[in-house]
Design a protein around this motif. Structure first.
Motif, short mmCIF file in Angstrom:
data_model
loop_
_atom_site.label_atom_id
_atom_site.label_comp_id
_atom_site.label_asym_id
_atom_site.label_seq_id
_atom_site.Cartn_x
_atom_site.Cartn_y
_atom_site.Cartn_z
N ARG A 78 0.61 4.34 -3.58
CA ARG A 78 1.79 5.20 -3.60
C ARG A 78 2.05 5.65 -5.02
NH1 ARG A 78 5.62 1.97 0.41
NH2 ARG A 78 5.65 3.38 2.20
N ILE A 80 5.46 6.98 -6.96
CA ILE A 80 6.91 7.07 -6.76
C ILE A 80 7.52 7.70 -8.01
CG2 ILE A 80 8.99 5.76 -6.20
CD1 ILE A 80 7.03 3.51 -5.28
N PRO A 86 8.63 8.79 -2.77
CA PRO A 86 7.17 8.69 -2.81
C PRO A 86 6.51 10.07 -2.84
CG PRO A 86 7.98 8.22 -0.59
CD PRO A 86 9.19 8.37 -1.44
N ASN A 89 1.30 9.28 -0.76
CA ASN A 89 1.05 8.10 0.06
C ASN A 89 -0.36 8.19 0.61
OD1 ASN A 89 3.63 6.65 0.08
ND2 ASN A 89 4.43 8.44 1.13
#
Length: 449
Positions: A78, A80, A86, A89
């Motif tokens: 991920r 972020i 996020p 992904n």
């Protein structure tokens, strides 16, 4: 609960607890080692991804393709941003998207659980392509570690079961080994006394253990019981024998008073005097016997530092004045000697020897005190009639008197030397005699220093 059951349960429980502790320690050590290895591996992968992101312009590769290239088989990557959203992904299993995430500008490593499956989560701050600081989060499920720990649990459980069986059997064997001789000893003890007589038990001298010590202690106790019973029987027999004469005299004079005392005053006076004399003798005899019984018990001896030389001087001074006799004291010790003894009882023992010498001899008396072979020797020498070899063998027996008529005249009961011997032996010493007929006797007390 019987001792055998207690020992068996105690040993079995102790072995089970030890097995559980050892297996638990093995499990937790292995779990810690494996988890640390997995964390280090995932952390290395995260660092490799971070370095690749820093060089993606040089290798001319799209970030998505780059991240997919590093994607763990059982995990997720991920990206972020600062708003805790996020940006990217990447995962092969959509269930991993439910794993929690959080923006951070610090390196964080943790092991969490999703249901029953543990997973490693590594968060690293990286510079994104627009120059902002984002969080690179690499997560991987630890299926292999979970399987390995499950297999280890099964192995340890089976091992524990196999170890518990010999542990329980060992507890049974040890309990039987410990309690069987105790039970045998108890059975033999319960048989006593047999026909009124205390019997010793069979001691296994080959076994140098506490059970053998217990058997020996019990046999020693039987010896003491026999000795005390013998002393009691002898005491009663001697008392009956010695009290028979004065009681007969008192009875005879009492009957004479009953028949003729009122008619003949001279018989009244004679009878009263005889009864009082015999009653006084009985009182003195009883006191001597009680004193002998008390002195034979070593627990009645109170040890304390005693100046033995001064004690002998005090006895000599006292009896010199009482008998108006010439008593010579020879102290062969250069300085005053202090020994551990019961002052009152030891004074009584020395007093008895010197008093006997004064009663049964008319010449001077010599007293010697010296050290020899780590012993203290106190000798009392008289120049009386002396004793034969046969008489010397019985001189320390109760109520033994060489010349009964003379002993009665001197007020003797035949217990003085027996009392003296009992006192000396209670102090761990002994008393000896050297004597020749018509030459005199020497009584010597041997005391350990």
């Amino acid at each position: 609960m019987k001792l055998r059951t207690k020992v068996q349960l105690f040993l079995s429980l102790m072995m089970i607890i030890v097995i559980l502790l050892v297996n638990s320690g093995v499990y937790f050590l292995y779990e810690n080692r494996v988890s640390n290895n997995e964390v280090s591996r995932v952390k290395e992968d995260a660092v490799a991804i971070m370095e690749a992101l820093a060089k993606h312009d040089e290798i001319n590769m799209d970030i998505s393709q780059l991240l997919k290239a590093f994607l763990p088989a059982n995990g997720m990557i991920r990206i972020i941003d600062e708003t805790n959203y996020p940006i990217q992904n990447f995962t092969k299993d959509g269930s991993y998207l439910n794993w929690p995430f959080e923006y951070t500008d610090k390196e964080i490593t943790s092991i969490n659980k999703s249901g029953e499956i543990p997973y490693v989560q590594v968060s690293l701050p990286v510079i994104w392509n627009d120059g902002s600081i984002v969080t690179l989060q690499v997560s991987e499920a630890l299926y292999s570690m979970d399987d390995a720990l499950d297999r280890l649990q099964v192995v340890l459980l089976i091992t524990s079961l196999f170890m518990v069986i010999p542990a329980v059997l060992s507890g049974i064997f040890i309990a039987r080994y410990v309690t069987t001789p105790i039970k045998r000893l108890t059975n033999e003890i319960n048989k006593n006394p047999i026909n009124g007589k205390w019997e010793k038990i069979t001691a296994h001298n080959n076994n140098k253990d506490e059970i053998a010590d217990m058997q020996q202690a019990y046999n020693h106790m039987i010896d003491r019981i026999d000795e005390n019973m013998t002393k009691q029987i002898r005491f009663v027999s001697d008392a009956s024998h010695e009290l028979k004469t004065p009681l007969s005299v008192i009875t005879s004079y009492a009957e004479l008073l009953q028949r003729r005392g009122k008619q003949r005053p001279e018989i009244f006076d004679e009878s009263v005097e005889a009864i009082l004399s015999e009653a006084g003798r009985m009182k003195h005899l009883t006191e001597q016997m009680l004193m002998l019984a008390k002195n034979e018990a070593i627990e009645n001896v109170r040890f304390e530092p005693v100046d033995i030389s001064q004690m002998v001087r005090d006895v000599v001074r006292s009896l010199t004045l009482a008998y108006k006799r010439e008593i010579h004291y020879y102290d062969m010790i250069e300085q005053s000697l202090t020994v551990s003894a019961d002052e009152q009882k030891m004074n009584q023992a020395i007093y008895i020897l010197v008093d006997n010498a004064c009663k049964y001899s008319d010449r001077e008396i010599n007293i010697y005190i010296e050290e020899k072979d780590k012993q203290l020797l106190i000798s009392v020498q008289d120049f009386g009639d002396g004793l034969s070899k046969e008489e010397q063998e019985f001189i320390f027996d109760r109520f033994f008197r060489v010349d009964k008529a003379r002993s009665r005249k001197a007020g003797g009961t035949g217990l003085g030397l027996a009392i003296c011997k009992a006192i000396v032996e209670a102090h761990g010493g002994k008393i000896s005699i050297e004597s020749r007929l018509n030459e005199g006797s020497t009584f010597t007390i041997h005391l350990p220093k």
